[in-house]
Design an enzyme around this catalytic site. Structure first.
Site, PDB file in Angstrom:
ATOM      1  CD  GLU A 119      -2.738  -1.314   0.036  1.00 18.10           C
ATOM      2  OE1 GLU A 119      -3.033  -0.310  -0.618  1.00 18.10           O
ATOM      3  OE2 GLU A 119      -3.084  -2.458  -0.302  1.00 18.10           O
ATOM      4  CG  HIS A 122      -0.670   1.069  -4.673  1.00 10.79           C
ATOM      5  ND1 HIS A 122      -0.556   0.864  -6.030  1.00 10.79           N
ATOM      6  CD2 HIS A 122      -1.288  -0.033  -4.181  1.00 10.79           C
ATOM      7  CE1 HIS A 122      -1.088  -0.327  -6.345  1.00 10.79           C
ATOM      8  NE2 HIS A 122      -1.528  -0.892  -5.233  1.00 10.79           N
ATOM      9  CD  GLU A 183      -2.604  -3.773  -7.520  1.00 11.86           C
ATOM     10  OE1 GLU A 183      -1.948  -4.326  -6.636  1.00 11.86           O
ATOM     11  OE2 GLU A 183      -3.299  -2.769  -7.296  1.00 11.86           O
TER      12      GLU A 183
HETATM   13 ZN   LIG Z   1      -2.452  -2.684  -4.955  1.00 13.16          ZN
END
Ligand SMILES: [Zn+2]
Length: 258
Positions: A119, A122, A183
């Site tokens: 996280e 990101h 991702e």
């Molecule tokens: Zn993700």
């Protein structure tokens, strides 16, 4: 006029293509007030766990992952009371939220470090601003931002669009999926962070295998749009030796004097 319109639509098409996944029209300063407000919204909705063993674990993992990420963010981590929500996010500028519902899946501090690393990656990779730039945000959300509205002043559609674009609910409830490319980037960088922070990276593939078992009757939407958890686990397993080798001499940068 017709040719102007054609040129314009070609430009729009070009901007919308996946080749532009790394274009970002939003600065950290643009996103700061939205990030701060979205964090308060999520906190208000669920309430926080203010103390105890799980709270301490979240704080400790967040401190170590933040040091590994080496960004001058406004770091903060909250454990949100939502046993039925297996989710986690990190908003722009380092505002981390872990939902109590993901703890049975992360199982231990190593698993939590893998999720938090992902996280935080990101946020460090500015995926929120990039998603808003790609136009994945609803028209209502974009219009509200253009108008300079705060999240509290937006209607529900705009508010949900902005909060989803910034990274909330992206992994599990997935109103707005991160792209496959984003991702993969977050998987690799997040795993680097977990390794730097001294956690066991071998927990990463195990975690995704547990996520896969979450399927069954109430298959979360992310399973249908995300890469298969089995494939993801295999990719993570394959990159661990290389990342461990590349990160073995990593040292945190000297912090600026306060
Ligand atoms: Zn993700």
């Amino acid at each position: 006029m017709a040719s102007f319109l054609r040129t314009l639509s070609l430009l729009v098409l070009a901007l919308a293509s996946s080749a532009c996944a790394n274009l970002n029209f939003y600065s950290d300063e643009d996103l700061e007030p939205l990030s701060a407000q979205a964090y308060e919204e999520a906190t208000k909705e669920h309430g926080v766990v203010p103390s105890g063993k799980d709270y301490e674990m979240v704080q400790e993992v967040a401190r170590r992952i933040a040091m590994a990420a080496d960004e001058d963010f406004h770091w903060e981590a909250r454990l949100l009371k939502a046993d039925d929500v297996p989710n986690a996010f990190c908003l722009p500028n380092g505002r981390i939220a872990i939902y109590t519902g993901i703890l049975p899946l992360t199982k231990n501090p190593d698993g939590l470090a893998v999720v938090m690393g992902h996280e935080v990656a990101h946020a460090v990779l500015r995926h929120g601003g990039k998603r808003m730039t790609q136009g994945l945000l609803t028209g209502a959300g974009l219009a509200a931002i253009e108008a300079g509205l705060g999240i509290a002043e937006m209607n529900n559609e705009a508010k949900n669009g902005v909060m989803a674009a910034l990274g909330m609910g992206a992994e599990v409830t997935l109103t707005l999926p991160f792209s496959r490319g984003h991702e993969s980037e977050a998987d690799e960088l997040g795993l680097r962070y977990a390794i730097r922070a001294g956690y066991n990276p071998n927990e990463a593939p195990l975690l995704w295998e547990r996520m896969a078992q979450l399927g069954g009757s109430g298959t979360p939407e992310w399973l249908s749009t995300h890469p298969s958890s089995e494939r993801r686990a295999a990719e993570l397993r394959a990159m661990i030796p290389r990342l461990q080798e590349e990160e073995k001499n990593w040292k945190p940068k000297a912090k600026k004097a306060p």
